[in-house]
Design an enzyme around this catalytic site. Structure first.
Site, short mmCIF file in Angstrom:
data_model
loop_
_atom_site.label_atom_id
_atom_site.label_comp_id
_atom_site.label_asym_id
_atom_site.label_seq_id
_atom_site.Cartn_x
_atom_site.Cartn_y
_atom_site.Cartn_z
CB CYS A 1 -1.07 0.11 1.20
SG CYS A 1 -1.88 -1.62 1.38
NE ARG B 1 4.45 1.50 -1.51
CZ ARG B 1 5.68 1.17 -1.08
NH1 ARG B 1 6.58 1.35 -1.87
NH2 ARG B 1 5.70 0.38 -0.26
CD1 TRP C 1 -2.08 -4.92 -4.77
CD2 TRP C 1 -2.01 -5.92 -3.06
NE1 TRP C 1 -2.19 -6.11 -5.11
CE2 TRP C 1 -2.02 -6.80 -4.03
CE3 TRP C 1 -1.66 -6.68 -1.64
CZ2 TRP C 1 -1.90 -8.19 -4.04
CZ3 TRP C 1 -1.58 -7.99 -1.76
CH2 TRP C 1 -1.41 -8.68 -2.73
CG ASN D 1 2.71 -1.07 3.22
OD1 ASN D 1 2.21 -1.92 2.60
ND2 ASN D 1 3.75 -0.73 2.74
N GLY D 2 1.24 -3.20 5.36
CA GLY D 2 1.85 -4.46 5.90
C GLY D 2 0.70 -5.75 6.56
CD GLU E 1 10.94 -10.02 -17.18
OE1 GLU E 1 10.54 -8.82 -17.04
OE2 GLU E 1 10.86 -11.01 -16.26
CE LYS F 1 7.29 -7.09 -17.04
NZ LYS F 1 8.47 -7.87 -16.47
CD GLU G 1 4.37 -8.62 -14.38
OE1 GLU G 1 4.81 -8.61 -13.22
OE2 GLU G 1 5.12 -8.04 -15.27
CG HIS H 1 10.44 -33.20 -22.41
ND1 HIS H 1 10.99 -34.76 -22.36
CD2 HIS H 1 11.54 -32.70 -23.08
CE1 HIS H 1 11.96 -34.89 -22.80
NE2 HIS H 1 12.55 -33.86 -23.48
CE LYS I 1 8.22 -1.21 -10.39
NZ LYS I 1 8.29 -1.72 -11.67
#
Length: 614
Positions: free
Chosen positions: A2, A27, A75, A101-102, A487, A491, A494, A510, A609
């Protein structure tokens, strides 16, 4: 995860707070709220589900006066995103407001104890438990707010960064942190609070970085006082933040993500500045000079990271093993900390985190330190927790990254890992000088080659538009480019919400080949390296199943480009640095697919983020 912002001073607080929330919205953006001690001595709480813009609309006709306030963008962890669970939360007495935040891990036990005392709760959050606990201690024991906060936090298990207002004391904010970042900005007769420096730098570049267990007492007309749980005063230096406002604004780009992709040539120059000297063919890292004994002959190196940083770590593993001949393991930080790892004082642990605040990575560092390992940090945020607790390390120096999907931080991390491998290999004598010199020169040329690639943006946009229909993507690469495939897939999922998976190309047979049909595009990184012929065979197998192939090829390639449905050429470089180039078109492709699908590129759903909670 947050975003926290606070203000106490001589100007109106609301414009500072709302601007700060916009700076911190990367955030978290499930809900937002603000608490103000207004000019008529009221504690006014305004909060709503949605983004900061929704909060602005909600308060348009409200009293937003006052020179002290706190604000929050959320968040969601405990409790669904709605206006009730949004912060700030207020105590039953109506006197205290808190932002947090937490995660308070023992909130259920504390909540039950408070309910037994007759306290009623309005939200489903752990945060409301904390403000009710503080107020209960304050009232039942007739204590001042600071003492009540100290006693309450002794009972708390978990992570937090908090800021608290008292309706009856409009000249004070109390802030505290444990395992979640918090910064106090020092202005002229005014103070600021932020989860990071981004909401502060517009007003001052002087900050205090709070450490775990710190409680800051911010009072109008007085210096900031920092104490611990025992009320012992802690000394803290005031630091200067080296960020300019332009770095956290879009600068004419439609999204931060696109801006940050295009910033990469300059960012990597900054990353290498002072570390690579092509005139004398040398890579110089002060960490290796200062900690030569610890770094040159470890039993092994363990790299811990999460998400995009973990993909950079996979490339770092190959670089270090190839050039330094030191065994390297790459671990998800979240798994490492719970796996009872066998580690001792002969090991080096490299922790990689863009924010320097990633909860799992920070916990992994603390575990490794407790077992005697030497810790090397690689992060972007100056003054961050990981930067402060590691034995040494390197900043990537790519500037603030606001887009939730990491781009320039990834290439910055890979660049630092390449420099680390080269410097270590040279110091150990495990890399031959001609190869060492060749790679230094190639690394120095990477920014100009990325600039060349970025000129293909319009073409990549058109290619991307063709494939927006897809519900699934497969990304394939080998060697150094296998982590690039991972990666690239990350992307895409996301920001476009298209399911995508990255695989080593040889692993396609496989299992994943069963999924391939004409509806699944396959992105293949097929540069002319030692595995080129084998990747061609993989492409032939894909085409035999009627899938459409998007190929990333070496400049001038005629074989793969003739087989592919679409291709993008990379400028020539040495094989070990190909990931720095191959990732650029994949970033652009993910961006353009998401834009074509109308997605929120900078703030994708359910993501934030900086992951500062487990």
């Amino acid at each position: 995860m947050c975003g926290i912002v606070g203000y106490l001073g001589k100007r109106q607080a609301y414009p500072v707070l709302i601007n700060g929330l916009k700076r911190l919205e990367y955030r978290g953006y499930d809900s937002a709220g603000v608490a103000l001690l207004t000019d008529n001595q009221e504690l006014s709480i305004y909060k709503t589900k949605g983004k900061v813009a929704d909060l602005e609309a909600f308060v348009a006709d409200k009293d937003i006066s006052g020179t002290v306030g706190i604000a929050h963008t959320r968040w969601a962890t405990h409790g669904e995103p709605n206006s009730t669970n949004a912060h700030p939360h207020i105590s039953s007495s109506g006197n205290l407001a808190i932002i947090h935040n937490g995660i308070i891990e023992n909130y259920a036990i504390l909540k039950k104890q408070l309910q037994e005392q007759g306290i009623e709760f309005k939200s489903n959050t752990d945060t409301e438990v904390l403000v009710q606990l503080i107020d209960y201690i304050r009232i039942s024991k007739n204590l001042d707010l600071l003492t009540s906060v100290r006693l309450a936090l002794r009972s708390v298990i978990g992570a937090y960064a908090i800021a608290i207002l008292d309706k009856n004391d409009p000249d004070q904010i109390i802030a505290a942190r444990k395992s979640s970042p918090l910064v106090v900005g020092i202005g002229e007769e005014e103070y600021f609070i932020g989860s990071d420096a981004s909401p502060i730098i517009e007003y001052t570049n002087k900050v205090i970085y709070l450490d775990d267990g710190d409680i800051a007492v911010i009072r109008r007309g007085q210096d900031v006082k920092v104490v611990d749980f025992d009320n012992a005063e802690m000394n803290h230096d005031i630091k200067e933040v080296d960020i300019n406002l332009a770095q956290i604004e879009k600068g004419g780009f439609p999204h931060f993500m696109l801006k940050e992709i295009f910033e990469q040539p300059d960012c990597l120059k900054d990353c290498m500045r002072g570390r690579i000297n092509v005139d004398v063919n040398k890579v110089i890292l002060s960490a290796i000079i200062d900690h030569r004994n610890a770094l040159l002959n470890p039993r092994r190196i363990i790299i811990v990271a999460c998400g995009t940083s973990w993909h950079a770590a996979l490339i770092g593993k190959q670089l270090i093993e190839n050039f330094c001949k030191i065994p390297v393991e790459v671990e998800y930080a979240s798994e490492f900390r719970y796996s009872n790892p066998v580690i001792n004082n002969q090991d080096v642990v490299i922790a990689i985190s863009q924010s320097g605040e990633t909860a799992d990575t920070l916990a992994a560092v603390e575990l490794a330190k407790s077992k005697g390992a030497f810790i090397y940090g690689i992060c972007n945020a100056i003054g961050s927790s990981i930067a402060r607790v590691t034995d040494t390390g390197s900043y990537i120096h790519v500037g603030p990254e606001i887009g939730v999907a990491s781009t320039k931080a990834f290439t910055g991390q890979v660049t630092v890992l390449a420099m680390l491998a080269l410097a270590l290999g040279n110091a150990r004598g495990t890399i031959k000088n001609p190869e060492y010199v060749k790679i230094i020169k190639a690394l120095n040329d990477i920014p100009s080659k990325i600039e060349e690639l970025l000129k293909e943006n319009d073409r990549i946009k058109e290619i991307s538009r063709i494939f927006t229909y897809a519900h699934n993507f497969l990304y394939l690469g080998r060697g150094y480019n296998y982590p690039v495939a991972l990666e690239g897939a990350l992307k895409l999922k996301e920001i476009s919400y298209i399911h995508a998976e990255g695989y080593p190309a040889a692993e396609m047979k496989h299992g994943p080949i069963a999924l391939i049909d004409e509806e699944m595009p396959v992105v293949v990184i097929a540069t002319k390296n030692g595995l080129y012929e084998k990747v061609i065979s993989n492409i032939q197998e894909i085409k035999a199943r009627h899938a459409r192939v998007i190929a990333i090829v070496s400049k001038g390639d005629e074989v793969v480009s003739s087989m592919a449905d679409a291709y993008i050429e990379l400028p020539e470089t040495v094989e070990c640095l190909e990931p720095l180039l191959a990732t650029i078109p994949l970033q652009l492709m993910a961006y353009h697919v998401a834009v074509c699908k109308g997605k929120d590129v900078d703030q994708p759903r359910n993501l934030a983020k900086s992951v500062t909670v487990e």
